[in-house]
Design a protein around this motif. Structure first.
Motif, PDB file in Angstrom:
ATOM      1  N   MET A   1       0.840  -1.207   0.000  1.00  0.00           N
ATOM      2  CA  MET A   1       0.000   0.000   0.000  1.00  0.00           C
ATOM      3  C   MET A   1       0.875   1.257   0.000  1.00  0.00           C
ATOM      4  O   MET A   1       0.612   2.212  -0.721  1.00  0.00           O
ATOM      5  N   TYR A   2       1.915   1.244   0.809  1.00  0.00           N
ATOM      6  CA  TYR A   2       2.817   2.388   0.878  1.00  0.00           C
ATOM      7  C   TYR A   2       3.491   2.631  -0.479  1.00  0.00           C
ATOM      8  O   TYR A   2       3.499   3.759  -0.985  1.00  0.00           O
ATOM      9  N   ALA A   3       4.040   1.574  -1.072  1.00  0.00           N
ATOM     10  CA  ALA A   3       4.766   1.724  -2.337  1.00  0.00           C
ATOM     11  C   ALA A   3       3.853   2.226  -3.454  1.00  0.00           C
ATOM     12  O   ALA A   3       4.237   3.123  -4.220  1.00  0.00           O
ATOM     13  N   ILE A   4       2.655   1.677  -3.555  1.00  0.00           N
ATOM     14  CA  ILE A   4       1.714   2.101  -4.603  1.00  0.00           C
ATOM     15  C   ILE A   4       1.338   3.568  -4.415  1.00  0.00           C
ATOM     16  O   ILE A   4       1.312   4.342  -5.375  1.00  0.00           O
ATOM     17  N   ASN A   5       1.060   3.964  -3.183  1.00  0.00           N
ATOM     18  CA  ASN A   5       0.666   5.355  -2.937  1.00  0.00           C
ATOM     19  C   ASN A   5       1.816   6.321  -3.169  1.00  0.00           C
ATOM     20  O   ASN A   5       1.631   7.372  -3.767  1.00  0.00           O
ATOM     21  N   LYS A   6       2.993   5.979  -2.714  1.00  0.00           N
ATOM     22  CA  LYS A   6       4.145   6.868  -2.894  1.00  0.00           C
ATOM     23  C   LYS A   6       4.472   7.025  -4.376  1.00  0.00           C
ATOM     24  O   LYS A   6       4.646   8.145  -4.866  1.00  0.00           O
ATOM     25  N   ALA A   7       4.533   5.927  -5.119  1.00  0.00           N
ATOM     26  CA  ALA A   7       4.844   5.997  -6.550  1.00  0.00           C
ATOM     27  C   ALA A   7       3.754   6.732  -7.321  1.00  0.00           C
ATOM     28  O   ALA A   7       4.050   7.550  -8.195  1.00  0.00           O
ATOM     29  N   SER A   8       2.498   6.476  -6.988  1.00  0.00           N
ATOM     30  CA  SER A   8       1.393   7.157  -7.676  1.00  0.00           C
ATOM     31  C   SER A   8       1.433   8.655  -7.433  1.00  0.00           C
ATOM     32  O   SER A   8       1.237   9.446  -8.356  1.00  0.00           O
TER      33      SER A   8
ATOM     34  N   ARG B   1      -1.205  -0.334  10.183  1.00  0.00           N
ATOM     35  CA  ARG B   1      -0.431   0.574  11.020  1.00  0.00           C
ATOM     36  C   ARG B   1       0.857   1.059  10.356  1.00  0.00           C
ATOM     37  O   ARG B   1       1.140   2.252  10.356  1.00  0.00           O
ATOM     38  N   GLU B   2       1.650   0.142   9.798  1.00  0.00           N
ATOM     39  CA  GLU B   2       2.921   0.539   9.193  1.00  0.00           C
ATOM     40  C   GLU B   2       2.700   1.514   8.035  1.00  0.00           C
ATOM     41  O   GLU B   2       3.416   2.491   7.879  1.00  0.00           O
ATOM     42  N   PHE B   3       1.680   1.231   7.216  1.00  0.00           N
ATOM     43  CA  PHE B   3       1.319   2.105   6.099  1.00  0.00           C
ATOM     44  C   PHE B   3       0.929   3.494   6.619  1.00  0.00           C
ATOM     45  O   PHE B   3       1.412   4.516   6.135  1.00  0.00           O
ATOM     46  N   MET B   4       0.057   3.528   7.642  1.00  0.00           N
ATOM     47  CA  MET B   4      -0.397   4.801   8.183  1.00  0.00           C
ATOM     48  C   MET B   4       0.763   5.598   8.780  1.00  0.00           C
ATOM     49  O   MET B   4       0.867   6.804   8.571  1.00  0.00           O
ATOM     50  N   GLU B   5       1.636   4.925   9.527  1.00  0.00           N
ATOM     51  CA  GLU B   5       2.776   5.626  10.115  1.00  0.00           C
ATOM     52  C   GLU B   5       3.686   6.212   9.036  1.00  0.00           C
ATOM     53  O   GLU B   5       4.146   7.340   9.157  1.00  0.00           O
ATOM     54  N   ALA B   6       3.927   5.441   7.974  1.00  0.00           N
ATOM     55  CA  ALA B   6       4.815   5.910   6.901  1.00  0.00           C
ATOM     56  C   ALA B   6       4.233   7.116   6.173  1.00  0.00           C
ATOM     57  O   ALA B   6       4.941   8.089   5.916  1.00  0.00           O
ATOM     58  N   ILE B   7       2.929   7.072   5.838  1.00  0.00           N
ATOM     59  CA  ILE B   7       2.371   8.215   5.106  1.00  0.00           C
ATOM     60  C   ILE B   7       2.237   9.443   6.003  1.00  0.00           C
ATOM     61  O   ILE B   7       2.389  10.565   5.534  1.00  0.00           O
ATOM     62  N   MET B   8       1.982   9.226   7.303  1.00  0.00           N
ATOM     63  CA  MET B   8       1.915  10.362   8.218  1.00  0.00           C
ATOM     64  C   MET B   8       3.296  11.007   8.362  1.00  0.00           C
ATOM     65  O   MET B   8       3.414  12.229   8.345  1.00  0.00           O
TER      66      MET B   8
ATOM     67  N   GLU C   1       5.720  11.060   6.211  1.00  0.00           N
ATOM     68  CA  GLU C   1       6.082  11.759   4.972  1.00  0.00           C
ATOM     69  C   GLU C   1       5.036  12.775   4.531  1.00  0.00           C
ATOM     70  O   GLU C   1       5.189  13.406   3.493  1.00  0.00           O
ATOM     71  N   ARG C   2       3.972  12.889   5.300  1.00  0.00           N
ATOM     72  CA  ARG C   2       2.873  13.820   4.996  1.00  0.00           C
ATOM     73  C   ARG C   2       2.290  13.585   3.603  1.00  0.00           C
ATOM     74  O   ARG C   2       2.013  14.522   2.855  1.00  0.00           O
ATOM     75  N   LEU C   3       2.111  12.302   3.274  1.00  0.00           N
ATOM     76  CA  LEU C   3       1.512  11.928   1.997  1.00  0.00           C
ATOM     77  C   LEU C   3       0.008  11.797   2.158  1.00  0.00           C
ATOM     78  O   LEU C   3      -0.454  11.211   3.133  1.00  0.00           O
ATOM     79  N   GLN C   4      -0.734  12.323   1.223  1.00  0.00           N
ATOM     80  CA  GLN C   4      -2.174  12.098   1.153  1.00  0.00           C
ATOM     81  C   GLN C   4      -2.366  10.815   0.360  1.00  0.00           C
ATOM     82  O   GLN C   4      -1.896  10.731  -0.772  1.00  0.00           O
TER      83      GLN C   4
END
Length: 148
Positions: A14-21, A92-99, A101-104
């Protein structure tokens, strides 16, 4: 050996897809999310995991009991907004990572399923206005009605 993907794998994916997108597509990644949502919606309905006209309880059952995305899902409607609060998310890991990096989150089809379900429950189109991580375990998804 574990059967199927582990929760950590799902979080990393989830993190990788959101960050790359977000990096490649920017705000237009929401178009990709909407296409994924339509296909995912058809799949969930065809498998009998969600009725075509779901109730808030149907959504809670899907996300909490069937998919195990959170410990609870709370539904509210007020002033032209529909608000879903996921309590005790398992990502949790996904949420912590996007928070951090302040990624929406831009490609999060399950949150889009919430908006699509609300459109089916009532008249009018909804758009996800904001995904608000309250902390690493609780997330609020705010949908607004469009004038369409």
């Amino acid at each position: 050996m574990a059967e199927g993907p582990t929760p950590l794998f799902i979080n990393i994916y989830m993190y990788a897809i959101n960050k790359a997108s977000a990096r490649v597509l920017g705000k237009s990644a929401t178009v990709l999310s909407r296409c994924v949502t339509d296909d995912l919606w058809q799949y969930l309905v065809s498998r009998g995991l969600l009725p075509e006209k779901p109730s808030p309880e149907d959504l809670r059952r899907l996300f909490v009991e069937t998919l195990g995305v959170a410990r609870d899902l709370v539904y509210e409607e007020k002033s032209g907004e529909v608000i879903f609060t996921f309590k005790g998310v398992t990502l949790r890991e996904f949420m912590e990572a996007i928070m951090k990096e302040r990624l929406q989150p831009v490609v999060c089809p399950f949150t889009s399923i919430l908006a699509k379900a609300c459109e089916e429950m009532s008249t009018g189109k909804l758009v996800i206005w904001k995904i608000e991580p309250l902390d690493a375990e609780n997330v609020r998804v705010i949908c607004r009605r469009t004038l369409n």
